[in-house]
Scaffold this motif. Structure first.
Motif, PDB file in Angstrom:
ATOM      1  N   ASN A   1       0.822  -1.213   0.000  1.00 39.21           N
ATOM      2  CA  ASN A   1       0.000   0.000   0.000  1.00 39.21           C
ATOM      3  C   ASN A   1       0.859   1.267   0.000  1.00 39.21           C
ATOM      4  N   ILE A   2       2.005   1.222   0.649  1.00 40.94           N
ATOM      5  CA  ILE A   2       2.899   2.381   0.675  1.00 40.94           C
ATOM      6  C   ILE A   2       3.585   2.570  -0.674  1.00 40.94           C
TER       7      ILE A   2
ATOM      8  N   SER B   1      16.323   1.415 -10.040  1.00 37.63           N
ATOM      9  CA  SER B   1      16.080   0.952  -8.669  1.00 37.63           C
ATOM     10  C   SER B   1      14.911  -0.017  -8.619  1.00 37.63           C
ATOM     11  N   ARG B   2      13.846   0.276  -9.383  1.00 40.46           N
ATOM     12  CA  ARG B   2      12.692  -0.636  -9.407  1.00 40.46           C
ATOM     13  C   ARG B   2      13.110  -2.013  -9.883  1.00 40.46           C
ATOM     14  N   SER B   3      13.887  -2.060 -10.950  1.00 38.73           N
ATOM     15  CA  SER B   3      14.317  -3.337 -11.508  1.00 38.73           C
ATOM     16  C   SER B   3      15.234  -4.087 -10.534  1.00 38.73           C
ATOM     17  N   TYR B   4      16.209  -3.384  -9.999  1.00 46.27           N
ATOM     18  CA  TYR B   4      17.149  -4.000  -9.057  1.00 46.27           C
ATOM     19  C   TYR B   4      16.410  -4.536  -7.831  1.00 46.27           C
TER      20      TYR B   4
ATOM     21  N   SER C   1       8.542 -10.599  -1.984  1.00 47.10           N
ATOM     22  CA  SER C   1       8.096  -9.929  -0.767  1.00 47.10           C
ATOM     23  C   SER C   1       8.048  -8.426  -0.976  1.00 47.10           C
ATOM     24  N   TYR C   2       6.870  -7.837  -0.736  1.00 48.03           N
ATOM     25  CA  TYR C   2       6.739  -6.390  -0.827  1.00 48.03           C
ATOM     26  C   TYR C   2       7.482  -5.697   0.312  1.00 48.03           C
ATOM     27  N   SER C   3       7.608  -6.346   1.459  1.00 45.58           N
ATOM     28  CA  SER C   3       8.375  -5.765   2.565  1.00 45.58           C
ATOM     29  C   SER C   3       9.839  -5.635   2.179  1.00 45.58           C
ATOM     30  N   ILE C   4      10.378  -6.663   1.549  1.00 47.81           N
ATOM     31  CA  ILE C   4      11.765  -6.613   1.099  1.00 47.81           C
ATOM     32  C   ILE C   4      11.905  -5.606  -0.033  1.00 47.81           C
TER      33      ILE C   4
ATOM     34  N   ASP D   1      13.702   1.877  -0.170  1.00 47.94           N
ATOM     35  CA  ASP D   1      14.051   2.890   0.828  1.00 47.94           C
ATOM     36  C   ASP D   1      15.562   3.106   0.864  1.00 47.94           C
ATOM     37  N   MET D   2      16.326   2.006   0.869  1.00 51.24           N
ATOM     38  CA  MET D   2      17.786   2.118   0.905  1.00 51.24           C
ATOM     39  C   MET D   2      18.330   2.745  -0.375  1.00 51.24           C
ATOM     40  N   GLU D   3      17.779   2.360  -1.521  1.00 53.85           N
ATOM     41  CA  GLU D   3      18.225   2.928  -2.795  1.00 53.85           C
ATOM     42  C   GLU D   3      17.933   4.428  -2.859  1.00 53.85           C
ATOM     43  N   THR D   4      16.760   4.821  -2.399  1.00 50.61           N
ATOM     44  CA  THR D   4      16.387   6.238  -2.408  1.00 50.61           C
ATOM     45  C   THR D   4      17.297   7.028  -1.481  1.00 50.61           C
TER      46      THR D   4
END
Length: 109
Positions: A59-60, A72-75, A86-89, A95-98
């Motif tokens: 949802n986030i 970043s999306r692909s990686y 996993s959406y959590s992962i 978050d880390m990439e950003t």
């Protein structure tokens, strides 16, 4: 006329594919959470907690997914799929990439 139709036919997928690529990845959350719960002996509490965490992360991410950098999306999708999807992962990775892209490091001699 045929030439312009062929060119349009070849060019149109180039316009459509990036839009499709921006959609959120679809993971089998139920399967993933069953596997996580299975590690703890099949705990219903672990299963429910996993499902809640996955739903919250999804949802986030969903409203902003298309605006995040494609690299970043692909990686991060690749990273998230290694665990079974996993959406959590995925969210943690994004978050880390950003954060890393917002604070690039420099090397000094």
């Amino acid at each position: 006329m045929l030439k312009s139709t062929v060119c349009a036919g070849l060019f149109l997928p180039c316009l459509v594919l990036p839009a499709l690529a921006q959609g959120m990845p679809r993971y089998d959350v139920e399967k993933y959470c069953q596997e996580v719960a299975g590690v703890s002996g099949g705990s219903a509490a672990i299963l429910n907690g996993c499902m809640d965490m996955e739903q919250e992360a999804y949802n986030i991410l969903k409203p902003d997914w298309g605006g995040l950098p494609a690299r970043s999306r692909s990686y991060c999708d690749d990273v998230a799929q290694v665990s079974g999807g996993s959406y959590s992962i995925l969210k943690g990775c994004m978050d880390m990439e950003t954060e890393a892209s917002d604070a690039p490091r420099t090397f000094q001699y």
